[in-house]
Design a protein around this motif. Structure first.
Motif, mmCIF file in Angstrom:
data_model
loop_
_atom_site.group_PDB
_atom_site.id
_atom_site.type_symbol
_atom_site.label_atom_id
_atom_site.label_comp_id
_atom_site.label_asym_id
_atom_site.label_seq_id
_atom_site.Cartn_x
_atom_site.Cartn_y
_atom_site.Cartn_z
ATOM 1 N N TYR A 54 -0.265 -24.067 -32.587
ATOM 2 C CA TYR A 54 0.708 -24.587 -33.551
ATOM 3 C C TYR A 54 0.664 -23.853 -34.896
ATOM 4 O O TYR A 54 1.294 -24.280 -35.856
ATOM 5 C CB TYR A 54 0.467 -26.083 -33.758
ATOM 6 C CG TYR A 54 0.775 -26.890 -32.515
ATOM 7 C CD1 TYR A 54 2.087 -27.219 -32.193
ATOM 8 C CD2 TYR A 54 -0.234 -27.277 -31.644
ATOM 9 C CE1 TYR A 54 2.388 -27.932 -31.049
ATOM 10 C CE2 TYR A 54 0.052 -27.996 -30.495
ATOM 11 C CZ TYR A 54 1.362 -28.322 -30.192
ATOM 12 O OH TYR A 54 1.663 -29.028 -29.054
ATOM 13 N N ASN A 95 -5.032 -34.556 -35.895
ATOM 14 C CA ASN A 95 -3.834 -34.388 -36.711
ATOM 15 C C ASN A 95 -4.093 -34.453 -38.208
ATOM 16 O O ASN A 95 -3.332 -33.860 -38.995
ATOM 17 C CB ASN A 95 -2.784 -35.434 -36.340
ATOM 18 C CG ASN A 95 -2.142 -35.171 -34.998
ATOM 19 O OD1 ASN A 95 -1.762 -34.036 -34.695
ATOM 20 N ND2 ASN A 95 -2.022 -36.204 -34.166
ATOM 21 N N ARG A 239 4.235 -34.079 -42.801
ATOM 22 C CA ARG A 239 4.356 -33.084 -41.735
ATOM 23 C C ARG A 239 3.066 -33.024 -40.930
ATOM 24 O O ARG A 239 1.961 -33.061 -41.486
ATOM 25 C CB ARG A 239 4.671 -31.716 -42.333
ATOM 26 C CG ARG A 239 4.967 -30.631 -41.324
ATOM 27 C CD ARG A 239 5.470 -29.368 -42.007
ATOM 28 N NE ARG A 239 6.665 -29.692 -42.788
ATOM 29 C CZ ARG A 239 6.713 -29.607 -44.115
ATOM 30 N NH1 ARG A 239 5.650 -29.221 -44.793
ATOM 31 N NH2 ARG A 239 7.810 -29.917 -44.754
ATOM 32 N N PHE A 241 1.244 -30.634 -37.910
ATOM 33 C CA PHE A 241 1.344 -29.331 -37.252
ATOM 34 C C PHE A 241 0.993 -29.482 -35.769
ATOM 35 O O PHE A 241 -0.004 -28.959 -35.281
ATOM 36 C CB PHE A 241 0.438 -28.319 -37.938
ATOM 37 C CG PHE A 241 0.864 -28.008 -39.348
ATOM 38 C CD1 PHE A 241 1.855 -27.078 -39.602
ATOM 39 C CD2 PHE A 241 0.279 -28.663 -40.425
ATOM 40 C CE1 PHE A 241 2.258 -26.797 -40.900
ATOM 41 C CE2 PHE A 241 0.672 -28.371 -41.731
ATOM 42 C CZ PHE A 241 1.669 -27.445 -41.959
ATOM 43 N N TYR A 244 3.867 -34.525 -31.873
ATOM 44 C CA TYR A 244 3.285 -35.767 -32.363
ATOM 45 C C TYR A 244 3.790 -36.964 -31.558
ATOM 46 O O TYR A 244 4.988 -37.075 -31.288
ATOM 47 C CB TYR A 244 3.648 -35.944 -33.838
ATOM 48 C CG TYR A 244 2.981 -37.126 -34.520
ATOM 49 C CD1 TYR A 244 1.623 -37.108 -34.791
ATOM 50 C CD2 TYR A 244 3.726 -38.242 -34.881
ATOM 51 C CE1 TYR A 244 1.006 -38.177 -35.426
ATOM 52 C CE2 TYR A 244 3.117 -39.316 -35.517
ATOM 53 C CZ TYR A 244 1.757 -39.283 -35.798
ATOM 54 O OH TYR A 244 1.162 -40.356 -36.430
ATOM 55 N N TRP A 256 6.917 -26.413 -33.142
ATOM 56 C CA TRP A 256 5.664 -26.005 -33.777
ATOM 57 C C TRP A 256 5.178 -26.989 -34.831
ATOM 58 O O TRP A 256 4.091 -26.820 -35.379
ATOM 59 C CB TRP A 256 5.826 -24.623 -34.397
ATOM 60 C CG TRP A 256 6.407 -23.653 -33.415
ATOM 61 C CD1 TRP A 256 7.680 -23.165 -33.407
ATOM 62 C CD2 TRP A 256 5.772 -23.090 -32.262
ATOM 63 N NE1 TRP A 256 7.872 -22.320 -32.342
ATOM 64 C CE2 TRP A 256 6.715 -22.251 -31.626
ATOM 65 C CE3 TRP A 256 4.495 -23.201 -31.713
ATOM 66 C CZ2 TRP A 256 6.423 -21.533 -30.467
ATOM 67 C CZ3 TRP A 256 4.204 -22.484 -30.557
ATOM 68 C CH2 TRP A 256 5.155 -21.665 -29.942
ATOM 69 N N TYR A 257 5.952 -28.002 -35.167
ATOM 70 C CA TYR A 257 5.516 -29.017 -36.111
ATOM 71 C C TYR A 257 6.425 -30.227 -35.980
ATOM 72 O O TYR A 257 7.487 -30.173 -35.338
ATOM 73 C CB TYR A 257 5.538 -28.501 -37.559
ATOM 74 C CG TYR A 257 6.890 -28.025 -38.037
ATOM 75 C CD1 TYR A 257 7.824 -28.911 -38.570
ATOM 76 C CD2 TYR A 257 7.246 -26.684 -37.938
ATOM 77 C CE1 TYR A 257 9.072 -28.475 -38.983
ATOM 78 C CE2 TYR A 257 8.491 -26.239 -38.345
ATOM 79 C CZ TYR A 257 9.400 -27.138 -38.871
ATOM 80 O OH TYR A 257 10.631 -26.713 -39.272
ATOM 81 N N THR A 258 6.001 -31.345 -36.590
ATOM 82 C CA THR A 258 6.775 -32.587 -36.559
ATOM 83 C C THR A 258 6.765 -33.196 -37.952
ATOM 84 O O THR A 258 5.742 -33.179 -38.637
ATOM 85 C CB THR A 258 6.149 -33.603 -35.573
ATOM 86 O OG1 THR A 258 5.972 -32.979 -34.305
ATOM 87 C CG2 THR A 258 7.033 -34.825 -35.415
ATOM 88 N N GLU A 259 7.911 -33.721 -38.374
ATOM 89 C CA GLU A 259 7.975 -34.476 -39.626
ATOM 90 C C GLU A 259 8.235 -35.931 -39.293
ATOM 91 O O GLU A 259 9.099 -36.253 -38.458
ATOM 92 C CB GLU A 259 9.063 -33.910 -40.551
ATOM 93 C CG GLU A 259 8.708 -32.534 -41.090
ATOM 94 C CD GLU A 259 9.756 -31.970 -42.024
ATOM 95 O OE1 GLU A 259 10.863 -32.544 -42.084
ATOM 96 O OE2 GLU A 259 9.467 -30.955 -42.683
ATOM 97 N N ARG A 561 7.876 -23.467 -40.829
ATOM 98 C CA ARG A 561 8.622 -24.410 -41.660
ATOM 99 C C ARG A 561 9.074 -23.739 -42.955
ATOM 100 O O ARG A 561 10.168 -23.986 -43.450
ATOM 101 C CB ARG A 561 7.733 -25.628 -41.979
ATOM 102 C CG ARG A 561 8.324 -26.593 -43.003
ATOM 103 C CD ARG A 561 9.619 -27.218 -42.521
ATOM 104 N NE ARG A 561 10.159 -28.158 -43.481
ATOM 105 C CZ ARG A 561 10.901 -27.837 -44.540
ATOM 106 N NH1 ARG A 561 11.160 -26.556 -44.781
ATOM 107 N NH2 ARG A 561 11.366 -28.759 -45.347
#
Length: 887
Positions: A54, A95, A239, A241, A244, A256-259, A561
Motif C-alpha cells: 500500500y 492500521n 485516511r 493506507f 479498510y 491503495w488507500y481508504t478515507e 493521494r
C-alpha cells in the motif's frame, strides 16, 4: 479461498499488490526489495509485504528497504515493551500503530527518537493518561504557526518548535504511535462557517476512540477548542493506507488507500443521496464531488463514484453544498440544501472538452454570464463549557501548561540570535541583514545553515547566500548542508549570469525548489545522466530534454493521494511517477544543466525560457493540460490575458485572492483554481497571462453568521485575447446591533482605567477588548488577523486591549506587528470576563478568545466567543461604522 495472516490481512490481495509495485519499482529493485532476502520472521515478512503493498509510489522512490524493516522491528519491540501492546486488536494495530507515515510529511527516524524521550514518561500510566501525557510532551516541543502547505517531518517540527495544525497533528500521531498507542490524524477538509480548515488527533484507548487537540493539551480527553466549531462541519475524515473494513463509513474507496467518515463523532448528521442523470433523465455512472465554499473557491470535501444506477450517498451535516458531477464526456452541477431534503438530482448537460460557455453567453455579450447564489452553513451551537472539572485538576493543568511553555521557550533561546548572526556575517564578510534574516529564519536548523556558509570558500559565499535566499522559509528549517553543497557545487559549474540576468538566474536556475517536494540532492545526479553532447543539445533545445524524460518515465496518476511528492533524482531513478512529479523532474533536470525552467505560476505547467520567452511543455498523451495529443509539443502562444476591473458598487471592498475571489479554469469537466498568490490585493487593471480556455470567476462575501453571498461569472479566453472581468461583491446591509445599552458603572470605570493607560489612543473612539489564550491556535489566528489589518485599524485610533490570564503569557504575545494602539493587560485567571458574561447572553462557558467592542457611548456593539477566522475583518467593519450618534 482467501488466505489470511495472523493480523487478519488478505495475504492473496497483498501479494497481488506487492507484485504490481515491484513491476513499477524495477529502477530501484535492489535497494528496495533485497531486504526480503535477509532472515525474517514470518511476522516481519508479512508486515513488510503489507507496507510495500500500500506504499505510495513516491515512498518507493525515496526510501530503501532497510528503513522499512528497521521501522517494523522498532514497532514490534515497542509493542512488546509497552503494557498495552498485547491488548490492541490486530486490525487497529496494523492500521493505526504500524504505519510509518501519517499524511504527506517526509519520513524520518522520528519514531525511535521520540520513543527514547517519551517511553519512561508513559510506561507506568493507563492508556488514557499516557495519551494525555504524550500531548503534554508535544506541547513542550511545538506550538502553532501558519506556514506553507508542505508538511515537514516530526523531527523538523521538534527542531523549530513550530508547526501548522496539520504538522502538529502529524507530530502528535507519530508520538502516540511511537509508544504503541493507536492514533490517527483527522480533519475537516474545509470549515463551512469560515475559511481554512483544521486537523486534530484521535487516539484509541481501551476499546474506544477519543479526540484531542494536537500540541494543545487538556486535562481530559474529548475536549478541545475545536469541539464547538466541529459541530458545524460538513465532513470530518481520516485516511487509512490499506483496504479498510472497519465500522466507519467509507468516503473514498481507492486501491491503495481508504478515507473514512468520522463526522458523527462531532456533529449532527444525515445521509444524503445524489442521482446523476443525462438530459434524457437516464441514470449515468459519474464521479460526484461534494463541494463546499471556502477561501473563495468550491473545494471538494470528498469525491464518490456512483453505483451502476447513478447514485452516490454521503453522511454529512445540515448545511449547503455544491454537487459537481462528471464523466469523461459530460458534467453538471447543482446547489443543494441538506436541511430540507435528502434526495438530490444532478443533470450532466455540459460537454467536458467543448466550449460549453457559448451556450450560456449571448453573442451580444460574449464575455460574461453571471449566476448568483447563497451558501449557508450548519447553525452555530450554543456555547458551553464542556465537562466541569475540579479546581485542583484545573490548577495542576495550568501549571503543566506553564512548565511546557517554559521548556519550549528555553529551547528556542538556543537558536542563533541577532548578535550571533552579526558576528558570523562580519567574519564571513557578508551583509549582516541578509545573513541575520537567513540564520534566524532557520530557527533550530540555524547552526546547520551557518556551518554550510562557513564551509564555503570565500569566493563561494556570496553565491551560497544567494542560494539560501532563493529558498522558501520552511526550506531553511530542514535542509542540511550536504544537500546545499550539491546545489551550490552544481551551480558553480554553470555559466554565471550577467548582472542584469542575476535575479532570474537565481530564481530559475540556482534555486533548487520547484514545487512542494522535499529538497534532496539532484544536481550532481542529473549532470551525470547524459553525455556532454546530449546536454549541449538540451541547452539548445530544451524540448529534447522533455522528449528524453518522456521516454524514461512511466506516468501513473492513480496510485498516490498526493501528487508532486517524489524527489526529482529518486523519481527519475525509479522510472515511475505521477505527472506532477514528472514536471518537477523536468524543471530540476533543466536547472541542473543551466536551463531557465519553472512551473508556470498560475497553472503549474512545466516551462523553459528561450531568449526571454517562456515556452510550455505539453506532454504527448497527457490530458492534464489540453486534449490528448500524439506528439510532444511546446507552446508560447496558447495564452490570453484576464484583466480585473472595479465596479462602482465594490469601491469599498478590498479584493483579495482566495479571501473573497478566485478564478478557475475548466479542465476535464471540473474547475481548477489558478495559483495567483494567496491574499494578493493589487489585482485591478493589470493583465494576468493565462491559458486559453473556459473560466469561472467566483466572488463571495462572508456574512457574520457564516453564510456567503456569492457570484459566478463564466467567460472564455481565446488565444491572444484580453478579457476584462468585473469583480462584483454582493453585500447585505448589516446594521451593528446594540447588544447592551449601557455598561454598569463598575465596568465603565474598569474600561476607563484601561483606556487611560494607553496614551496611543483616542478614548472617544471606543474599545476592542480581547481575552486571549496565547498558547492556543484560535488566539494566534486572531492576533495574526489584527496584524494583517494593522494599517486599517490604526486609522480608527480606538483602544485595543489584549487581556491575558498570567504575566508568563506576555512573552508569547508580540506587540510589534499589531496595530500601534494595542496593549496587554493582566486579568488574573480572566476573572473580569465573568462580569461581562453575566451581561451578555451570547457569552457562555470558557471558550477563548472572547472579543467585545464597546462604542463611544459605553454600549456593547459586538461580541464573539471562540474560534472564527475572519474576526479581524468583522472588527474592522464594526469600529468603522460606529459613531457618536449610534447606528
Amino acid at each position: 479461498m482467501t488466505t489470511r495472516t495472523a493480523y487478519g490481512l488478505n495475504l492473496d490481495l497483498i501479494k497481488e499488490k506487492l507484485a504490481w509495485k515491484k513491476e513499477q519499482a524495477q529502477g530501484r529493485a535492489e535497494s528496495l526489495f533485497d531486504v526480503f532476502d535477509q532472515p525474517l520472521s514470518e511476522q516481519e515478512e508479512q508486515l513488510l509485504q503489507f507496507l510495500y503493498a500500500y506504499m505510495p509510489l513516491h515512498d518507493l522512490a525515496d526510501y530503501d528497504g532497510a528503513f522499512f524493516l528497521q521501522h517494523i522491528r522498532q514497532v514490534l519491540q515497542v509493542q512488546a515493551e509497552m503494557p498495552w501492546g498485547s491488548h490492541i486488536p490486530a486490525d487497529i494495530f496494523v492500521n493505526y500503530v504500524l504505519p510509518y507515515r501519517v499524511n504527506n510529511e517526509n519520513i524520518d527516524q522520528s519514531r525511535s527518537v521520540i520513543y527514547k524521550e517519551l517511553a519512561d514518561r508513559v510506561q507506568h500510566l493507563s492508556m488514557t493518561n499516557a495519551i494525555l501525557e504524550t500531548n503534554y510532551w508535544c506541547h513542550e516541543r511545538a506550538t502553532y504557526i501558519g506556514t506553507d502547505i508542505r508538511t515537514v517531518s516530526p523531527l523538523t517540527i521538534m527542531r523549530t518548535a513550530l508547526g501548522r495544525c496539520g504538522e502538529q497533528s502529524t507530530l502528535t500521531v507519530t508520538a502516540l504511535r511511537s509508544v504503541g498507542i493507536p492514533a490517527r490524524q483527522c480533519y475537516t477538509p474545509r470549515w463551512a462557517h469560515c475559511d481554512s480548515n483544521h486537523a486534530w488527533v484521535e487516539a484509541w484507548a481501551d476499546g474506544k476512540w477519543h479526540f484531542l487537540g494536537a500540541c494543545e493539551p487538556e486535562p481530559i480527553l474529548d475536549e478541545g477548542w475545536f469541539r464547538l466549531p466541529a459541530k458545524r462541519a460538513m465532513l470530518v475524515h481520516t485516511r487509512v493506507f490499506a483496504d479498510y473494513n472497519g465500522p466507519e463509513e467509507v468516503t473514498t474507496t481507492h486501491p491503495w488507500y481508504t478515507e473514512i467518515n468520522l463526522l458523527d463523532h462531532y456533529a449532527s448528521v444525515k445521509s444524503i443521496h445524489v442521482d446523476t442523470v443525462n438530459e434524457a433523465g437516464e441514470p449515468v455512472v459519474a464521479e460526484v464531488q461534494f463541494q463546499l465554499y471556502n477561501s473563495a473557491e468550491f473545494y471538494p470535501l470528498t469525491s464518490l463514484m456512483t453505483d451502476d444506477h447513478g447514485r452516490a450517498s454521503l453522511t454529512t451535516g445540515y448545511g449547503d453544498l455544491l454537487i459537481h458531477a462528471r464523466t469523461s464526456s459530460s458534467w453538471g452541477t447543482s446547489f443543494i440544501d441538506t436541511r430540507h431534503s435528502s434526495e438530490f438530482k444532478v443533470v450532466l448537460k455540459y460537454q467536458t472538452q467543448s466550449a460549453y460557455t457559448s451556450s450560456l453567453i449571448t453573442e451580444k455579450n460574449k464575455a460574461l454570464f453571471t449566476e448568483e447564489w447563497k451558501m449557508t452553513p450548519p447553525v452555530a451551537p450554543a456555547m458551553d463549557s464542556g465537562i466541569k472539572l475540579d479546581e485542583p485538576i484545573i490548577e495542576q493543568h495550568t501549571q503543566r501548561i506553564k512548565a511546557g511553555t517554559a521548556i519550549r521557550t528555553a529551547f528556542e533561546q538556543t537558536f542563533i540570535d541577532q548578535e550571533q548572526a552579526q558576528h558570523a556575517a562580519e567574519a564571513w564578510q557578508l551583509p549582516v541583514d541578509r545573513v541575520g534574516h537567513i540564520l534566524q529564519t532557520a530557527k533550530g536548523n540555524g547552526q546547520e545553515i551557518a556551518t554550510f556558509i562557513n564551509e564555503c570558500s570565500a569566493s563561494e559565499r556570496e553565491l551560497g547566500l544567494r542560494l539560501l535566499e532563493s529558498l522558501r522559509p520552511k526550506d531553511l528549517t530542514d535542509t542540511c548542508r550536504a544537500i546545499l553543497q550539491d546545489y551550490l557545487q552544481g551551480a558553480l559549474l554553470l555559466n554565471q549570469p550577467t548582472e542584469d540576468m542575476a535575479k532570474d538566474w537565481d530564481a530559475y536556475v540556482l534555486c533548487p525548489r520547484v514545487h512542494f517536494e522535499m529538497l534532496t540532492p539532484y544536481r550532481a545526479y542529473f549532470s551525470k545522466q547524459w553525455s556532454k553532447v546530449q546536454q549541449d543539445q538540451f541547452r539548445s533545445d530544451p524540448m529534447q530534454l522533455a522528449a528524453v524524460l518522456e521516454q524514461e518515465l512511466i506516468i501513473n496518476d492513480d496510485v498516490d493521494r498526493y501528487t508532486g511528492m517524489a524527489t526529482p533524482a529518486k523519481a527519475h531513478q525509479l522510472g515511475t511517477t505521477d505527472s506532477v512529479s514528472r514536471d518537477i523532474v523536468f524543471v530540476a533536470a533543466a536547472r541542473s544543466l543551466g536551463i531557465f525552467a519553472r512551473l508556470e505560476p498560475l497553472n503549474a505547467m512545466p516551462q523553459y525560457q528561450v531568449q526571454g520567452v517562456w515556452h510550455s511543455v505539453q506532454w504527448s498523451k497527457d490530458q492534464s493540460i489540453s486534449e490528448e495529443t500524439d506528439t510532444l509539443t511546446s507552446s508560447a502562444s496558447n495564452t490570453g490575458n484576464i484583466i480585473f476591473t472595479r465596479t462602482v458598487d465594490s469601491l469599498e471592498v478590498v479584493a483579495e485572492y482566495q479571501h473573497n475571489f478566485t478564478v478557475a479554469i475548466l479542465k476535464k469537466g471540473h474547475y481548477r483554481t489558478l495559483d495567483i498568490p494567496y491574499g494578493e490585493k493589487d489585482v485591478y487593471d493589470q493583465p494576468y497571462t493565462v491559458l486559453a480556455g473556459e473560466y469561472r470567476l467566483t466572488t463571495g462575501t462572508r456574512l457574520e453568521d457564516g453564510s456567503v453571498l456569492g457570484t459566478f461569472v463564466y467567460f472564455t479566453v481565446e488565444p491572444e485575447q484580453e478579457v476584462a472581468v468585473e469583480l462584483v461583491f454582493r453585500t447585505e446591509q448589516q446594521q451593528i446591533p446594540i447588544l447592551l445599552e449601557k455598561l454598569p458603572e463598575n465596568l465603565q470605570h474598569q474600561l476607563h482605567n484601561v483606556q487611560t493607560k494607553n496614551t496611543a489612543v483616542d478614548v472617544t473612539s471606543g474599545s476592542i477588548l480581547a481575552w486571549l489564550e496565547p498558547e492556543r491556535e484560535p488566539t494566534k489566528h486572531l492576533l495574526r488577523e489584527l496584524a494583517e489589518l494593522r494599517v486599517e485599524l490604526e486609522s480608527w485610533t480606538g483602544d485595543i486591549c489584549l487581556l491575558i490570564a498570567d504575566p508568563s503569557e506576555q512573552a508569547v504575545v508580540t506587540l510589534d506587528p499589531l496595530p500601534a494602539q494595542s496593549h496587554i493587560e493582566i486579568d488574573p485567571r480572566h476573572q473580569s470576563l465573568s462580569q461581562w458574561s453575566e451581561l451578555l447572553p451570547s457569552l457562555n462557558g470558557d471558550q477563548l478568545p472572547v472579543v467585545i467592542v464597546v462604542d463611544q457611548q459605553n454600549r456593547v456593539r459586538y461580541s464573539l466567543q471562540g474560534y472564527k477566522l475572519g474576526t479581524g475583518k468583522e472588527l474592522l467593519r464594526v469600529v468603522h461604522q460606529m459613531n457618536p450618534e449610534g447606528s
